[in-house]
Design a protein around this motif. Structure first.
Motif, PDB file in Angstrom:
ATOM      1  N   GLN A   1      -0.723 -42.275 114.810  1.00 46.07           N
ATOM      2  CA  GLN A   1      -1.396 -41.277 115.629  1.00 46.07           C
ATOM      3  C   GLN A   1      -1.730 -40.072 114.760  1.00 46.07           C
ATOM      4  N   PRO A   2      -3.013 -39.750 114.598  1.00 40.97           N
ATOM      5  CA  PRO A   2      -3.381 -38.584 113.789  1.00 40.97           C
ATOM      6  C   PRO A   2      -2.732 -37.317 114.324  1.00 40.97           C
ATOM      7  N   GLY A   3      -2.499 -36.364 113.442  1.00 41.00           N
ATOM      8  CA  GLY A   3      -1.896 -35.103 113.856  1.00 41.00           C
ATOM      9  C   GLY A   3      -2.785 -34.346 114.819  1.00 41.00           C
ATOM     10  N   GLU A   4      -2.182 -33.444 115.562  1.00 43.52           N
ATOM     11  CA  GLU A   4      -2.929 -32.678 116.551  1.00 43.52           C
ATOM     12  C   GLU A   4      -3.860 -31.657 115.904  1.00 43.52           C
ATOM     13  N   THR A   5      -3.608 -31.309 114.656  1.00 45.72           N
ATOM     14  CA  THR A   5      -4.451 -30.336 113.962  1.00 45.72           C
ATOM     15  C   THR A   5      -4.953 -30.945 112.666  1.00 45.72           C
ATOM     16  N   ASP A   6      -5.886 -30.261 112.037  1.00 43.43           N
ATOM     17  CA  ASP A   6      -6.412 -30.716 110.760  1.00 43.43           C
ATOM     18  C   ASP A   6      -5.589 -30.206 109.579  1.00 43.43           C
ATOM     19  N   GLY A   7      -4.523 -29.487 109.875  1.00 43.82           N
ATOM     20  CA  GLY A   7      -3.713 -28.920 108.810  1.00 43.82           C
ATOM     21  C   GLY A   7      -2.859 -29.966 108.124  1.00 43.82           C
ATOM     22  N   GLY A   8      -2.117 -29.524 107.116  1.00 44.45           N
ATOM     23  CA  GLY A   8      -1.279 -30.442 106.364  1.00 44.45           C
ATOM     24  C   GLY A   8       0.008 -30.776 107.080  1.00 44.45           C
ATOM     25  N   PHE A   9       0.765 -31.671 106.479  1.00 48.39           N
ATOM     26  CA  PHE A   9       2.069 -32.026 107.018  1.00 48.39           C
ATOM     27  C   PHE A   9       3.028 -30.850 106.832  1.00 48.39           C
ATOM     28  N   GLN A  10       3.904 -30.657 107.799  1.00 46.74           N
ATOM     29  CA  GLN A  10       4.862 -29.554 107.738  1.00 46.74           C
ATOM     30  C   GLN A  10       6.302 -30.023 107.662  1.00 46.74           C
ATOM     31  N   ARG A  11       6.550 -31.269 108.032  1.00 48.51           N
ATOM     32  CA  ARG A  11       7.920 -31.780 108.076  1.00 48.51           C
ATOM     33  C   ARG A  11       7.958 -33.208 107.548  1.00 48.51           C
ATOM     34  N   ALA A  12       9.083 -33.549 106.896  1.00 47.66           N
ATOM     35  CA  ALA A  12       9.309 -34.920 106.459  1.00 47.66           C
ATOM     36  C   ALA A  12      10.689 -35.373 106.917  1.00 47.66           C
ATOM     37  N   LEU A  13      10.746 -36.544 107.524  1.00 44.84           N
ATOM     38  CA  LEU A  13      12.006 -37.155 107.900  1.00 44.84           C
ATOM     39  C   LEU A  13      12.421 -38.087 106.773  1.00 44.84           C
ATOM     40  N   VAL A  14      13.611 -37.871 106.232  1.00 46.20           N
ATOM     41  CA  VAL A  14      14.073 -38.651 105.090  1.00 46.20           C
ATOM     42  C   VAL A  14      15.134 -39.625 105.575  1.00 46.20           C
ATOM     43  N   CYS A  15      14.783 -40.910 105.648  1.00 42.56           N
ATOM     44  CA  CYS A  15      15.703 -41.928 106.162  1.00 42.56           C
ATOM     45  C   CYS A  15      16.745 -42.278 105.105  1.00 42.56           C
ATOM     46  N   GLN A  16      18.011 -42.174 105.478  1.00 47.96           N
ATOM     47  CA  GLN A  16      19.121 -42.448 104.570  1.00 47.96           C
ATOM     48  C   GLN A  16      19.943 -43.611 105.122  1.00 47.96           C
ATOM     49  N   ASP A  17      20.411 -44.499 104.223  1.00 49.29           N
ATOM     50  CA  ASP A  17      21.187 -45.640 104.711  1.00 49.29           C
ATOM     51  C   ASP A  17      22.606 -45.686 104.159  1.00 49.29           C
ATOM     52  N   GLY A  18      22.996 -44.667 103.382  1.00 47.84           N
ATOM     53  CA  GLY A  18      24.378 -44.594 102.927  1.00 47.84           C
ATOM     54  C   GLY A  18      24.662 -45.324 101.632  1.00 47.84           C
TER      55      GLY A  18
ATOM     56  N   HIS B   1      20.083 -40.398 109.512  1.00 44.58           N
ATOM     57  CA  HIS B   1      20.904 -41.585 109.270  1.00 44.58           C
ATOM     58  C   HIS B   1      21.287 -42.206 110.605  1.00 44.58           C
ATOM     59  N   VAL B   2      21.185 -43.531 110.674  1.00 43.71           N
ATOM     60  CA  VAL B   2      21.626 -44.253 111.868  1.00 43.71           C
ATOM     61  C   VAL B   2      22.956 -44.916 111.548  1.00 43.71           C
ATOM     62  N   ALA B   3      23.995 -44.451 112.198  1.00 42.06           N
ATOM     63  CA  ALA B   3      25.334 -44.986 111.971  1.00 42.06           C
ATOM     64  C   ALA B   3      25.670 -46.023 113.026  1.00 42.06           C
ATOM     65  N   ALA B   4      26.425 -47.021 112.621  1.00 42.51           N
ATOM     66  CA  ALA B   4      26.920 -47.990 113.589  1.00 42.51           C
ATOM     67  C   ALA B   4      27.926 -47.293 114.496  1.00 42.51           C
ATOM     68  N   PRO B   5      28.087 -47.752 115.724  1.00 42.03           N
ATOM     69  CA  PRO B   5      29.064 -47.123 116.628  1.00 42.03           C
ATOM     70  C   PRO B   5      30.436 -47.005 115.974  1.00 42.03           C
ATOM     71  N   GLY B   6      30.994 -45.790 115.995  1.00 41.53           N
ATOM     72  CA  GLY B   6      32.302 -45.538 115.405  1.00 41.53           C
ATOM     73  C   GLY B   6      32.263 -45.120 113.947  1.00 41.53           C
ATOM     74  N   GLU B   7      31.078 -45.128 113.323  1.00 43.18           N
ATOM     75  CA  GLU B   7      30.958 -44.797 111.906  1.00 43.18           C
ATOM     76  C   GLU B   7      30.354 -43.419 111.669  1.00 43.18           C
ATOM     77  N   GLU B   8      30.140 -42.672 112.749  1.00 44.79           N
ATOM     78  CA  GLU B   8      29.459 -41.385 112.615  1.00 44.79           C
ATOM     79  C   GLU B   8      30.206 -40.420 111.695  1.00 44.79           C
ATOM     80  N   ALA B   9      31.531 -40.350 111.844  1.00 45.70           N
ATOM     81  CA  ALA B   9      32.327 -39.390 111.076  1.00 45.70           C
ATOM     82  C   ALA B   9      32.247 -39.656 109.576  1.00 45.70           C
ATOM     83  N   ARG B  10      32.104 -40.900 109.182  1.00 44.61           N
ATOM     84  CA  ARG B  10      32.021 -41.232 107.761  1.00 44.61           C
ATOM     85  C   ARG B  10      30.687 -40.798 107.169  1.00 44.61           C
ATOM     86  N   ALA B  11      29.654 -40.773 107.999  1.00 45.44           N
ATOM     87  CA  ALA B  11      28.320 -40.431 107.496  1.00 45.44           C
ATOM     88  C   ALA B  11      28.119 -38.926 107.345  1.00 45.44           C
ATOM     89  N   GLU B  12      28.836 -38.139 108.147  1.00 48.76           N
ATOM     90  CA  GLU B  12      28.589 -36.695 108.187  1.00 48.76           C
ATOM     91  C   GLU B  12      28.775 -35.999 106.843  1.00 48.76           C
TER      92      GLU B  12
END
Length: 263
Positions: free
Chosen positions: A130-147, A173-184
């Motif tokens: 989906q194209p951005g709502e404006t013609d401006g540049g990108f302002q944010r990047a989501l950086v996917c981490q897997d540990g 980061h997407v943690a498996a249930p119960g693994e959240e504390a290790r990822a923080e």
């Protein structure tokens, strides 16, 4: 792979509407950096897969640094790879087609060849972009981490792109249930390093046994952003042909994916 300065955006076109979808995000990046945007097509009169109206497309773009390259012969995968090697700092921005059948990309396809052979990060656009709502540049990047240790590659690319495009970073980061504390601790440590370097950085830890679905949900909630992921991790190119998290993200993501590679 050491991140380099972005000097040119390269958009391969084959005459299809799907391929042309990559022009919008490439144009946004090129305008932000005031660098050339090159539209590339490989003349293929036998199969008809080339952009016959590439000059008209270029003329319609409201940007004075658009260039056109019409290559008379060759396979598109090799032509694209050669174009990147000839000018360091070239970033390919290309769209996948539905015929690639994401869950098992066909070996020998242009998409698969570029992702495996171009050493620089590649911006990929899926069918739900989906194209951005404006013609401006990108302002944010989501950086996917897997540990894994390979997170360092996506973080290095994210830092480089954030400095060049003035992006805010969100480490996800997407943690498996119960693994959240290790990822923080790991995620917060990476964020603190980036903050000390002057970059605005936040963290988001999600919980799910279906990481592709959960990441897609958050990408949908960040319209106009850019996602960065490592191509050799669990979301990686080593499983791209067989089906992977990255192929699912590419199929469903409404925002571009910047796929980087570990050394």
């Amino acid at each position: 792979m050491q991140p380099t300065t972005i000097t040119r955006l390269l958009v391969p076109l084959d005459g299809s509407a799907e391929a042309a979808a990559a022009i919008d995000p490439a144009l946004r990046i090129a305008r932000s950096l005031q660098i050339p945007l090159e539209l590339l097509t490989v003349h293929d009169p036998i199969h008809g897969k080339w952009a016959k109206d590439i000059d008209d497309i270029a003329d319609r773009l409201a940007y004075d640094r658009v260039e056109v390259a019409l290559v008379g012969a060759g396979w598109a995968g090799d032509v694209i790879s050669s174009a990147v090697s000839e000018q360091p700092g070239t970033v390919v921005c290309m769209a996948t087609h539905n015929r690639d059948r994401f869950s098992r990309l066909v070996v020998g396809s242009v998409t698969e060849h570029v992702l495996h052979h171009v050493p620089a990060p590649v911006v990929m656009i899926g069918p739900h972009y989906q194209p951005g709502e404006t013609d401006g540049g990108f302002q944010r990047a989501l950086v996917c981490q897997d540990g894994t240790p390979r997170d360092a590659s996506s973080l290095a690319t994210a830092e480089s792109w954030a400095r060049q495009l003035n992006l805010e970073l969100e480490l996800v980061h997407v943690a498996a249930p119960g693994e959240e504390a290790r990822a923080e601790p790991r995620l917060h440590g990476a964020a603190e390093h980036l903050r000390k370097g002057g970059l605005t950085t936040t963290t988001t830890i999600l919980t799910s046994s279906e990481p592709a679905t959960r990441i897609t949900e958050i990408l949908t909630q960040r319209p106009g952003a850019l996602a960065i992921l490592n191509g050799h991790a669990r979301v990686g190119l080593t499983k791209f042909v067989l089906g992977s998290i990255s192929s699912k993200l590419l199929e469903h993501s409404p925002i571009p994916l910047l796929i980087t590679r570990s050394p």
